[in-house]
Write an enzyme that holds these catalytic residues in place. Structure first.
Site, short mmCIF file in Angstrom:
data_model
loop_
_atom_site.label_atom_id
_atom_site.label_comp_id
_atom_site.label_asym_id
_atom_site.label_seq_id
_atom_site.Cartn_x
_atom_site.Cartn_y
_atom_site.Cartn_z
N ASP A 107 0.80 -0.95 0.11
CA ASP A 107 0.26 0.17 0.18
C ASP A 107 0.53 1.38 0.24
O ASP A 107 0.63 2.43 -0.73
CB ASP A 107 -0.61 -0.19 1.00
CG ASP A 107 -1.50 -0.97 1.17
OD1 ASP A 107 -2.87 -1.02 1.21
OD2 ASP A 107 -1.55 -2.35 1.29
N GLU A 130 -5.49 7.40 0.30
CA GLU A 130 -5.92 6.57 1.68
C GLU A 130 -4.64 6.45 2.91
O GLU A 130 -5.31 6.74 4.25
CB GLU A 130 -5.64 5.39 1.70
CG GLU A 130 -6.24 4.69 2.25
CD GLU A 130 -6.91 3.21 2.30
OE1 GLU A 130 -6.56 2.84 1.37
OE2 GLU A 130 -7.18 2.38 2.73
N ASP A 195 -6.56 5.04 -4.41
CA ASP A 195 -6.61 4.28 -3.14
C ASP A 195 -5.10 3.11 -3.98
O ASP A 195 -5.59 2.50 -4.42
CB ASP A 195 -7.53 2.89 -3.07
CG ASP A 195 -7.67 2.90 -2.51
OD1 ASP A 195 -7.19 1.90 -1.46
OD2 ASP A 195 -9.31 1.92 -1.86
N ILE A 197 -4.12 0.15 -2.87
CA ILE A 197 -4.74 -1.08 -2.49
C ILE A 197 -5.70 -0.93 -2.14
O ILE A 197 -5.43 -0.87 -0.80
CB ILE A 197 -3.52 -2.37 -1.97
CG1 ILE A 197 -2.04 -2.23 -3.13
CG2 ILE A 197 -4.42 -3.59 -2.00
CD1 ILE A 197 -0.95 -3.68 -1.99
N ASP A 198 -6.94 -1.45 -3.29
CA ASP A 198 -8.10 -1.78 -2.68
C ASP A 198 -8.72 -3.15 -2.22
O ASP A 198 -8.39 -4.05 -3.45
CB ASP A 198 -9.26 -0.42 -3.39
CG ASP A 198 -10.58 -0.78 -3.07
OD1 ASP A 198 -10.70 -0.47 -1.74
OD2 ASP A 198 -11.29 -1.20 -4.21
N THR A 200 -7.32 -4.75 0.92
CA THR A 200 -5.88 -4.58 1.05
C THR A 200 -6.16 -5.99 1.54
O THR A 200 -5.16 -7.82 1.49
CB THR A 200 -5.84 -3.48 2.13
OG1 THR A 200 -5.34 -2.75 1.87
CG2 THR A 200 -3.81 -4.71 2.56
N ASP A 357 -12.54 5.22 -2.56
CA ASP A 357 -12.52 3.99 -2.87
C ASP A 357 -14.69 3.76 -4.28
O ASP A 357 -14.98 2.41 -4.09
CB ASP A 357 -13.96 2.92 -1.56
CG ASP A 357 -12.56 2.66 -0.42
OD1 ASP A 357 -11.48 2.18 -0.88
OD2 ASP A 357 -13.05 3.05 0.84
N1 LIG Z 1 -16.27 -0.32 8.45
C1 LIG Z 1 -16.37 -1.17 6.08
N2 LIG Z 1 -17.37 -0.61 6.04
C2 LIG Z 1 -17.14 -0.53 4.06
N3 LIG Z 1 -16.36 -0.71 3.16
C3 LIG Z 1 -15.07 -0.79 4.65
C4 LIG Z 1 -14.97 -1.06 5.72
N4 LIG Z 1 -14.02 -1.05 6.67
C5 LIG Z 1 -12.92 -0.77 5.18
N5 LIG Z 1 -13.60 -0.30 3.98
C6 LIG Z 1 -13.32 -0.89 2.73
O1 LIG Z 1 -14.41 -1.18 1.92
C7 LIG Z 1 -13.40 -0.98 0.82
C8 LIG Z 1 -13.11 -3.33 0.64
O2 LIG Z 1 -14.50 -3.32 0.29
P1 LIG Z 1 -14.70 -4.60 -0.16
O3 LIG Z 1 -14.72 -4.83 0.74
O4 LIG Z 1 -15.97 -4.27 -1.06
O5 LIG Z 1 -13.50 -5.12 -0.91
C9 LIG Z 1 -11.40 -1.43 0.78
O6 LIG Z 1 -11.64 0.07 0.97
C10 LIG Z 1 -11.96 -1.26 2.87
O7 LIG Z 1 -10.47 -0.13 2.82
P2 LIG Z 1 -9.20 -0.97 1.96
O8 LIG Z 1 -8.59 -0.21 0.50
O9 LIG Z 1 -8.17 -0.52 3.36
O10 LIG Z 1 -9.14 -1.99 1.75
MG LIG Z 2 -10.20 0.95 -0.33
MG LIG Z 3 -6.69 1.10 0.29
MG LIG Z 4 -6.83 0.21 3.93
#
Ligand SMILES: Nc1ncnc2c1ncn2[C@@H]1O[C@H](COP(=O)(O)O)[C@@H](O)[C@H]1OP(=O)(O)O
Ligand SMILES: [Mg+2]
Ligand SMILES: [Mg+2]
Ligand SMILES: [Mg+2]
Length: 417
Positions: A107, A130, A195, A197-198, A200, A357
């Protein structure tokens, strides 16, 4: 008769003048016709201050945002190489953030590389990203591991690497670049959303994740790029649940792109610059019969309400089970017709979705013929800060079916109250 006495047939002085005039005419014609014959870009690139002139003056004849798209694609391609290296070569270096979500060396590294490319090409633009470098400033080992990756990750062709501004100077500059993503966002001017890494959690599982970059101008998304290293290259490949298969790179890796008003494309995610991608579009499904529709949702039950989504699917007469996958790969997948509907219903009323996101995915789906709203039917509002504070949940569907999907969402949610 002596030679000197021969009268010349024409005046040599006059002849020289004729030649000079003719020469001048040919020169002027050549200058005027050069751009027509060889293209304006080539002509301008031969002049001093070429890059400045081409960037500023050619924007009127090139499609809007072509330079931004080109740089965004290369930046996402380069960052994706880094994430793949982390997955294959390194321990992931997972660190827990304040919100308990994981962040990896991938990330941080991907964010540094993307911001370096943006700062080089668009130094006046603001950036909402992010991650932040605070943890790396107090952990020398972590910083050096990431720096090692960042300085050794390059695109395969030197010209593309140069277009991104080449290498970052040192580890401290890398930390400063990561922290350049701290803009508060808003609806004024040019703001990039990153983002690195979306998904993660998907990345750590060997499942789907996406490297995401969007450009907003005055709060409106104009350019969106998604690098999805673990999706099949083939736009026609059937959509399968992907909770982490540790797949090989063979046949995988796709780059989705869109520019507002210019449609959406996909192309293989490679390490070199590439010509234009293939146009993609959402599948047209009869809105009166969604039985054959495929709907996608998060793998994580904490990120979207699986139970509500199952009830909505049932109401719509959808017969197939949902396809669960992490990240904005869901937006890309429905945009190319591999799936049809993406539902993201809130689990907690207090969670605010982040702009990074959704920015790229929202545009890619809309440019592929889809509609994206929240559960109230409002378009996602990217212009009020780092979060989508004005919206709750996300519903993405083909434009012709969106109203029907939204009605089912509202029926299910109203019945719960
Ligand atoms: N409580 C939450 N509700 C919804 N989305 C969240 C929550 N916590 C983290 N995310 C973020 O949801 C996204 C992932 O969605 P999905 O479940 O559809 O893959 C990511 O961007 C993740 O952050 P991150 O970028 O840190 O991974
Ligand atoms: Mg994300
Ligand atoms: Mg991310
Ligand atoms: Mg994240």
């Amino acid at each position: 008769m002596p030679i000197a006495a021969v009268k010349p047939k024409f005046n040599p002085k006059l002849k020289t003048t004729h030649f000079a005039v003719l020469y001048l005419i040919v020169l002027i014609l050549a200058i005027l016709l050069f751009p027509v014959a060889f293209g304006p870009r080539l002509f301008l690139s031969s002049l001093p201050f070429a890059s400045f002139i081409t960037r500023r003056t050619m924007s009127s004849s090139s499609p809007a945002y072509s330079q931004e798209l080109y740089i965004a694609q290369l930046a996402v391609q380069r960052a994706s190489i880094l994430t793949k290296r982390v997955f294959h070569e390194k321990a992931k270096g997972t660190v827990d953030k304040n919100d308990k979500s994981p962040v990896t060396i991938g990330d941080f590294g991907a964010q540094a590389l993307i911001i370096a490319a943006l700062r080089h090409n668009f130094p006046d633009d603001a950036i909402v990203a992010e991650e932040e470098a605070a943890q790396l400033r107090t952990d020398e080992n972590l910083k050096n591991t990431i720096w090692d990756l960042v300085r050794s990750t390059k695109l395969d062709d030197a010209a593309s690497e140069q277009a991104l501004g080449g290498a970052i100077k040192d580890a401290d500059e890398m930390l400063d670049l990561i922290d350049r993503g701290n803009s508060p966002g808003g609806n004024q001017g040019r703001i990039w959303a990153i983002d690195p890494i979306d998904g993660t959690k998907g990345f750590l599982r060997g499942g789907q994740y996406a490297v995401c970059l969007g450009l907003m101008v005055d709060g409106d998304v104009k350019v969106g790029v998604l690098g999805c290293p673990n999706l099949p290259v083939d736009d026609k490949a059937p959509l399968t649940a992907d909770i982490g298969s540790n797949q090989t790179d063979e046949g995988h890796g796709v780059l989705f792109s869109a520019v507002l008003g210019q449609g959406a494309t996909s192309r293989p995610l490679t390490a070199v610059a590439s010509s234009e991608g293939r146009a993609i579009s959402m599948r047209s499904i009869p809105s009166d019969s969604l039985a054959d529709a495929t709907f996608c949702e998060s793998v994580e039950a904490g990120h979207s309400a699986h139970g509500d989504q199952a009830s909505i699917a049932q109401k719509l007469g959808i017969t197939k089970p949902s396809v669960r996958m992490d990240s904005q790969a869901k937006y890309g997948s429905i945009a190319r017709g591999a799936g049809d509907i993406y539902l993201r219903l809130p689990v907690k009323a207090t969670y605010q979705e982040k702009i990074w996101d959704h920015a790229a995915g929202d545009l890619i789906v809309r440019e592929a013929g889809g509609q994206v709203t929240d559960i109230h039917g409002n378009r996602l509002d990217f212009g009020i800060g780092r979060t989508l504070a004005n919206n709750k949940g996300v519903i993405a569907a083909p434009a012709a079916s969106h109203a029907k999907v939204l009605a089912a969402v509202q029926e299910v949610l109203n019945a719960k109250q």
